[in-house]
Enzyme design. Structure first.
Site, PDB file in Angstrom:
ATOM      1  N   ARG A 164       0.835  -1.221   0.000  1.00  0.00           N
ATOM      2  CA  ARG A 164       0.000   0.000   0.000  1.00  0.00           C
ATOM      3  C   ARG A 164       0.863   1.262   0.000  1.00  0.00           C
ATOM      4  NH1 ARG A 164      -2.536  -3.726  -0.643  1.00  0.00           N
ATOM      5  NH2 ARG A 164      -4.486  -4.389   0.321  1.00  0.00           N
ATOM      6  N   SER A 232     -10.711  -1.015   4.283  1.00  0.00           N
ATOM      7  CA  SER A 232      -9.893  -1.250   5.491  1.00  0.00           C
ATOM      8  C   SER A 232      -9.435   0.082   6.061  1.00  0.00           C
ATOM      9  CB  SER A 232      -8.654  -2.060   5.131  1.00  0.00           C
ATOM     10  OG  SER A 232      -9.048  -3.254   4.519  1.00  0.00           O
ATOM     11  N   GLU A 327      -4.867   3.216   7.124  1.00  0.00           N
ATOM     12  CA  GLU A 327      -4.642   3.105   5.681  1.00  0.00           C
ATOM     13  C   GLU A 327      -5.356   4.291   5.011  1.00  0.00           C
ATOM     14  OE1 GLU A 327      -5.367  -0.801   3.918  1.00  0.00           O
ATOM     15  OE2 GLU A 327      -5.925   0.170   2.045  1.00  0.00           O
TER      16      GLU A 327
HETATM   17  C1  LIG Z   1     -15.495  -1.085   0.065  1.00  0.00           C
HETATM   18  C2  LIG Z   1     -14.041  -0.812  -0.198  1.00  0.00           C
HETATM   19  C3  LIG Z   1     -13.185  -1.851  -0.475  1.00  0.00           C
HETATM   20  C4  LIG Z   1     -11.829  -1.615  -0.728  1.00  0.00           C
HETATM   21  N1  LIG Z   1     -11.021  -2.683  -1.000  1.00  0.00           N
HETATM   22  C5  LIG Z   1      -9.715  -2.471  -1.276  1.00  0.00           C
HETATM   23  C6  LIG Z   1      -8.862  -3.573  -1.592  1.00  0.00           C
HETATM   24  O1  LIG Z   1      -9.283  -4.710  -1.665  1.00  0.00           O
HETATM   25  N2  LIG Z   1      -7.559  -3.299  -1.836  1.00  0.00           N
HETATM   26  C7  LIG Z   1      -7.050  -2.035  -1.808  1.00  0.00           C
HETATM   27  O2  LIG Z   1      -5.843  -1.864  -2.050  1.00  0.00           O
HETATM   28  N3  LIG Z   1      -7.839  -0.973  -1.503  1.00  0.00           N
HETATM   29  C8  LIG Z   1      -9.149  -1.154  -1.242  1.00  0.00           C
HETATM   30  N4  LIG Z   1      -9.960  -0.090  -0.933  1.00  0.00           N
HETATM   31  C9  LIG Z   1      -9.384   1.256  -0.848  1.00  0.00           C
HETATM   32  C10 LIG Z   1      -9.537   2.100  -2.136  1.00  0.00           C
HETATM   33  O3  LIG Z   1     -10.477   1.543  -2.993  1.00  0.00           O
HETATM   34  C11 LIG Z   1      -8.198   2.269  -2.870  1.00  0.00           C
HETATM   35  O4  LIG Z   1      -7.244   2.866  -2.034  1.00  0.00           O
HETATM   36  C12 LIG Z   1      -8.361   3.110  -4.156  1.00  0.00           C
HETATM   37  O5  LIG Z   1      -7.195   3.006  -4.946  1.00  0.00           O
HETATM   38  C13 LIG Z   1      -8.649   4.578  -3.896  1.00  0.00           C
HETATM   39  O6  LIG Z   1      -9.047   5.152  -5.128  1.00  0.00           O
HETATM   40  P1  LIG Z   1      -9.783   6.558  -5.191  1.00  0.00           P
HETATM   41  O7  LIG Z   1      -9.908   6.941  -6.619  1.00  0.00           O
HETATM   42  O8  LIG Z   1     -11.026   6.530  -4.413  1.00  0.00           O
HETATM   43  O9  LIG Z   1      -8.691   7.505  -4.503  1.00  0.00           O
HETATM   44  P2  LIG Z   1      -8.865   8.521  -3.284  1.00  0.00           P
HETATM   45  O10 LIG Z   1      -9.313   7.806  -2.079  1.00  0.00           O
HETATM   46  O11 LIG Z   1      -9.655   9.698  -3.730  1.00  0.00           O
HETATM   47  O12 LIG Z   1      -7.337   8.971  -3.101  1.00  0.00           O
HETATM   48  C14 LIG Z   1      -6.398   8.044  -2.601  1.00  0.00           C
HETATM   49  C15 LIG Z   1      -4.996   8.664  -2.697  1.00  0.00           C
HETATM   50  O13 LIG Z   1      -4.614   8.764  -4.059  1.00  0.00           O
HETATM   51  C16 LIG Z   1      -4.252  10.118  -4.369  1.00  0.00           C
HETATM   52  N5  LIG Z   1      -4.642  10.348  -5.781  1.00  0.00           N
HETATM   53  C17 LIG Z   1      -5.838  10.099  -6.355  1.00  0.00           C
HETATM   54  N6  LIG Z   1      -5.775  10.347  -7.677  1.00  0.00           N
HETATM   55  C18 LIG Z   1      -4.503  10.776  -7.917  1.00  0.00           C
HETATM   56  C19 LIG Z   1      -3.806  11.204  -9.102  1.00  0.00           C
HETATM   57  N7  LIG Z   1      -4.377  11.216 -10.319  1.00  0.00           N
HETATM   58  N8  LIG Z   1      -2.510  11.594  -8.979  1.00  0.00           N
HETATM   59  C20 LIG Z   1      -1.896  11.582  -7.760  1.00  0.00           C
HETATM   60  N9  LIG Z   1      -2.496  11.185  -6.624  1.00  0.00           N
HETATM   61  C21 LIG Z   1      -3.784  10.795  -6.711  1.00  0.00           C
HETATM   62  C22 LIG Z   1      -4.991  10.963  -3.352  1.00  0.00           C
HETATM   63  O14 LIG Z   1      -4.346  12.208  -3.156  1.00  0.00           O
HETATM   64  C23 LIG Z   1      -4.911  10.079  -2.122  1.00  0.00           C
HETATM   65  O15 LIG Z   1      -3.646  10.217  -1.510  1.00  0.00           O
HETATM   66  C24 LIG Z   1     -11.325  -0.300  -0.689  1.00  0.00           C
HETATM   67  C25 LIG Z   1     -12.203   0.765  -0.421  1.00  0.00           C
HETATM   68  C26 LIG Z   1     -13.557   0.521  -0.191  1.00  0.00           C
HETATM   69  C27 LIG Z   1     -14.473   1.675   0.074  1.00  0.00           C
END
Ligand SMILES: Cc1cc2nc3c(=O)[nH]c(=O)nc-3n(C[C@H](O)[C@H](O)[C@H](O)COP(=O)(O)OP(=O)(O)OC[C@H]3O[C@@H](n4cnc5c(N)ncnc54)[C@H](O)[C@@H]3O)c2cc1C
Length: 332
Positions: A164, A232, A327
């Site tokens: 991560r 998580s 996380e």
């Molecule tokens: C129900 C559920 C299940 C999940 N299961 C998993 C799993 O199995 N495995 C896992 O790894 N994660 C999981 N996650 C966590 C999440 O889905 C991931 O971390 C995902 O990659 C976040 O994507 P997001 O677009 O929502 O980013 P955000 O939450 O909006 O941002 C996350 C980070 O990325 C940065 N960011 C976003 N876009 C950019 C960009 N273009 N350039 C630079 N930085 C950027 C943000 O600044 C922030 O630091 C889960 C979440 C939920 C709600």
């Protein structure tokens, strides 16, 4: 370019907190992004890039600029008999990418089916599930340096990936905005079915594996559109072998996974042992089926969620001497 003032982020965070941002700025392409980066007002303001907010906790309203990418598209940029290189816009929904790859018969990301969020964030976070991580298929990450305004194409090695973690999360590295990634996918997929229930998949195909992953996730994880959550909440901690041994003397059934010279302990198990699974305070709760997930029962505030997280951390520290690290990223 889309610019909004006093904009509600309720649809841009999966806890569905009705927080507002002073400015919301969505760029359509790299030319738009360059204009933003060069803008003096932008440079002076507090700013935060987001994807779908599925790993964020907005503790309160945001007095700055929230940046969001609308760069989409998927394109094969190279192909051999064994592999394809797929270039994807950072604003694409990650699971659409997985569905597309599976439909084309390209393997490597099927175990990462159903993870919420966008493709840019997936590369930042090094998303992982069911024995797979995105780092294993990343060829290149294209990103803009927010300080020098230059674009750089990072190899997977340069991204500094770990659990991560990537250089894009490192507070000591120059901040970058990811605009595209190139994934190297396999035309003759090798299936990774070591994880638990995936072992049950007989005569695997990409579609069967994707289906199985989606079914398992549907069983275990709350749908953020029904019950606000950010997956998580804490990372699984790594403890020394001696520390793990001390815990095992008191709790012989403690699960542990050797990782280098440390042992990874599931944070959900630690929280459960503290008797917190299913506990609820006001509008915030520890999910009844998975103690690692905090849920918003409807009207929670970011502060309330942060308080609940603090009380969980204190309970685990008290009982096991382990410091849980979130996380989820807090945004204040
Ligand atoms: C129900 C559920 C299940 C999940 N299961 C998993 C799993 O199995 N495995 C896992 O790894 N994660 C999981 N996650 C966590 C999440 O889905 C991931 O971390 C995902 O990659 C976040 O994507 P997001 O677009 O929502 O980013 P955000 O939450 O909006 O941002 C996350 C980070 O990325 C940065 N960011 C976003 N876009 C950019 C960009 N273009 N350039 C630079 N930085 C950027 C943000 O600044 C922030 O630091 C889960 C979440 C939920 C709600």
């Amino acid at each position: 370019m889309r610019i909004e003032q006093n904009f509600s982020l309720e649809k841009y965070n999966t806890f569905h907190l009705p927080v507002k941002t002073r400015w919301f700025l969505e760029y359509a392409d790299e030319a738009d992004l360059q204009k933003v980066l060069h803008d003096e007002y932008f440079q002076e303001c507090l700013s935060q890039h987001i994807g779908q907010g599925s790993n964020l906790l907005f503790v309160n309203d945001y007095n700055g600029i929230i940046l969001h990418s609308a760069i989409r598209g998927m394109e094969v940029v190279r192909e051999t008999d064994e592999s394809v290189w797929l270039r994807i816009g950072a604003g694409e929904t990650w699971d659409d990418v997985v569905a597309y790859a599976v439909s084309q018969g390209w393997g490597g990301i099927e175990n990462l089916s159903g993870i919420p969020g966008e493709t840019g964030a997936a590369a930042v976070q090094n998303i992982g599930a069911y024995g797979a991580e995105i780092k294993d298929v990343i060829d290149t990450v294209e990103a803009w340096n927010q300080l020098t305004f230059e674009k750089h194409c990072f190899s997977a090695e340069e991204c500094g990936y770990a659990y991560r973690w990537s250089r894009f999360k490192d507070p000591h590295a120059d901040p970058h905005i990811v605009t595209y990634l190139v994934l190297k996918l396999a035309k003759n997929p090798v299936f990774n079915l070591e994880y638990g229930a995936l072992k049950e998949v007989k005569e695997p195909t990409l579609a069967k594996v994707r289906e199985a992953v989606l079914a398992i996730r549907g069983e275990k994880l709350p749908d953020p559109n029904v019950l606000g959550n950010a997956g998580s909440f804490f990372m699984n901690p790594l403890v020394s072998e001696e520390h793990f041994e001390r815990i095992r003397q008191a709790y012989p059934e403690v699960p542990g996974f050797p990782t280098g010279d440390k042992v990874k302990v599931p944070a959900g198990w630690l929280i459960e042992q503290c008797g917190l699974k299913g506990k609820r305070h006001g509008h915030v709760g520890v999910y009844e089926k998975q103690a690692l997930i905090l849920v918003n029962y409807g009207e929670a505030t970011g502060d309330e969620i942060a308080l609940m997280a603090e009380s969980i951390r204190a309970a685990v520290k008290d009982r096991f001497g382990i410091e849980l690290m979130p996380e989820v990223k807090y945004i204040a």
